[in-house]
Design a protein around this motif. Sequence first.
Motif, mmCIF file in Angstrom:
data_model
loop_
_atom_site.group_PDB
_atom_site.id
_atom_site.type_symbol
_atom_site.label_atom_id
_atom_site.label_comp_id
_atom_site.label_asym_id
_atom_site.label_seq_id
_atom_site.Cartn_x
_atom_site.Cartn_y
_atom_site.Cartn_z
ATOM 1 N N ILE A 35 7.643 -69.959 -16.598
ATOM 2 C CA ILE A 35 8.132 -71.057 -15.921
ATOM 3 C C ILE A 35 7.311 -71.673 -14.789
ATOM 4 N N LYS A 36 7.089 -72.601 -15.523
ATOM 5 C CA LYS A 36 5.815 -72.961 -15.106
ATOM 6 C C LYS A 36 6.314 -74.637 -13.904
ATOM 7 N N LEU A 37 6.804 -74.476 -12.677
ATOM 8 C CA LEU A 37 6.816 -75.930 -12.123
ATOM 9 C C LEU A 37 6.312 -76.690 -11.570
ATOM 10 N N HIS A 38 6.341 -77.928 -12.544
ATOM 11 C CA HIS A 38 5.911 -78.679 -11.267
ATOM 12 C C HIS A 38 5.675 -79.186 -10.270
ATOM 13 N N LEU A 39 4.803 -79.117 -9.414
ATOM 14 C CA LEU A 39 4.021 -79.397 -8.557
ATOM 15 C C LEU A 39 3.782 -81.211 -8.114
ATOM 16 N N HIS A 40 2.936 -81.504 -9.087
ATOM 17 C CA HIS A 40 2.736 -82.564 -9.044
ATOM 18 C C HIS A 40 2.825 -82.881 -10.078
ATOM 19 N N LYS A 41 2.711 -84.476 -10.569
ATOM 20 C CA LYS A 41 2.863 -84.881 -11.530
ATOM 21 C C LYS A 41 1.617 -85.455 -12.214
ATOM 22 N N LEU A 42 1.133 -84.495 -11.616
ATOM 23 C CA LEU A 42 -0.857 -84.414 -12.385
ATOM 24 C C LEU A 42 0.001 -82.653 -13.573
ATOM 25 N N GLY A 43 0.426 -81.704 -13.073
ATOM 26 C CA GLY A 43 0.875 -80.847 -13.319
ATOM 27 C C GLY A 43 1.823 -80.648 -14.283
ATOM 28 N N TYR A 44 2.757 -81.572 -14.585
ATOM 29 C CA TYR A 44 2.821 -82.501 -16.099
ATOM 30 C C TYR A 44 2.621 -82.499 -17.211
ATOM 31 N N LYS A 45 1.579 -83.555 -16.005
ATOM 32 C CA LYS A 45 0.181 -83.983 -17.876
ATOM 33 C C LYS A 45 -0.252 -82.692 -18.387
ATOM 34 N N GLN A 46 -0.606 -81.501 -17.382
ATOM 35 C CA GLN A 46 -1.193 -80.721 -18.231
ATOM 36 C C GLN A 46 -0.422 -79.824 -19.062
ATOM 37 N N SER A 47 0.984 -79.346 -18.774
ATOM 38 C CA SER A 47 2.082 -79.468 -19.667
ATOM 39 C C SER A 47 2.088 -80.104 -20.596
ATOM 40 N N GLN A 48 1.798 -81.052 -20.528
ATOM 41 C CA GLN A 48 2.121 -81.446 -21.683
ATOM 42 C C GLN A 48 0.046 -81.477 -22.802
ATOM 43 N N ASN A 49 -0.460 -81.597 -22.290
ATOM 44 C CA ASN A 49 -1.854 -81.191 -22.878
ATOM 45 C C ASN A 49 -1.499 -80.153 -23.622
ATOM 46 N N GLU A 50 -1.226 -79.081 -22.643
ATOM 47 C CA GLU A 50 -0.795 -77.559 -23.464
ATOM 48 C C GLU A 50 0.370 -77.292 -24.552
#
Length: 198
Positions: A35-50
Amino acid sequence: MLKELSENWNKYCSEENFIGIGSTRKVYRVDEYVIKLHLHKLGYKQSQNELHIYNVMAKKGLHELFAKVYYVDETISIQKYYQPLELKNHQSFEIDGNIDAQLIPDLYEEVLELLDQDFDCFDLKDSSNYGMNEQGKLTFIDYGMSKNLYTNSWVPLAEAGIIPQIDVEVCGMCGLKKELRMYGDHDHDLRCYSCGKE
């Protein structure tokens, strides 16, 4: 299990399940998943890209080189777990095709080129972006940072001290030279994650 993890992720994101932290995501292992917990909205963007990259690579028959992305929302991402590469002297390192030849899977160079040209991926050679598959070969586990995202979003946030940059320094508590999470030029807290700095 995926439904359980996606609905009740917070009960699994505990210190005993913790396996790693980056500047924008914190990672926990639950059996064969992370589980990758998004610490910042930038983490969410990275996960969407993945998720996008994995789906495209699957259509090309190259998905075996990537950790499968099962689920992404604004708070978390769920991927398949792979054993992270060991640090060298408490630090990540750059993958070298000659030194690390035994770790390189088939079609690796082709995939690197696709990630660079088709997805604008950034920092592809850092060991922290890889896990080991069952054959002892490299598998991409962190591959969602693009050059555009890095330059236009990550750098300004890091310079402002909102998200951490990684510096290699001696931890003021344990005395080991490690990667420390530093928040801007005025951060003088030289503790590593193990010694309490998140």
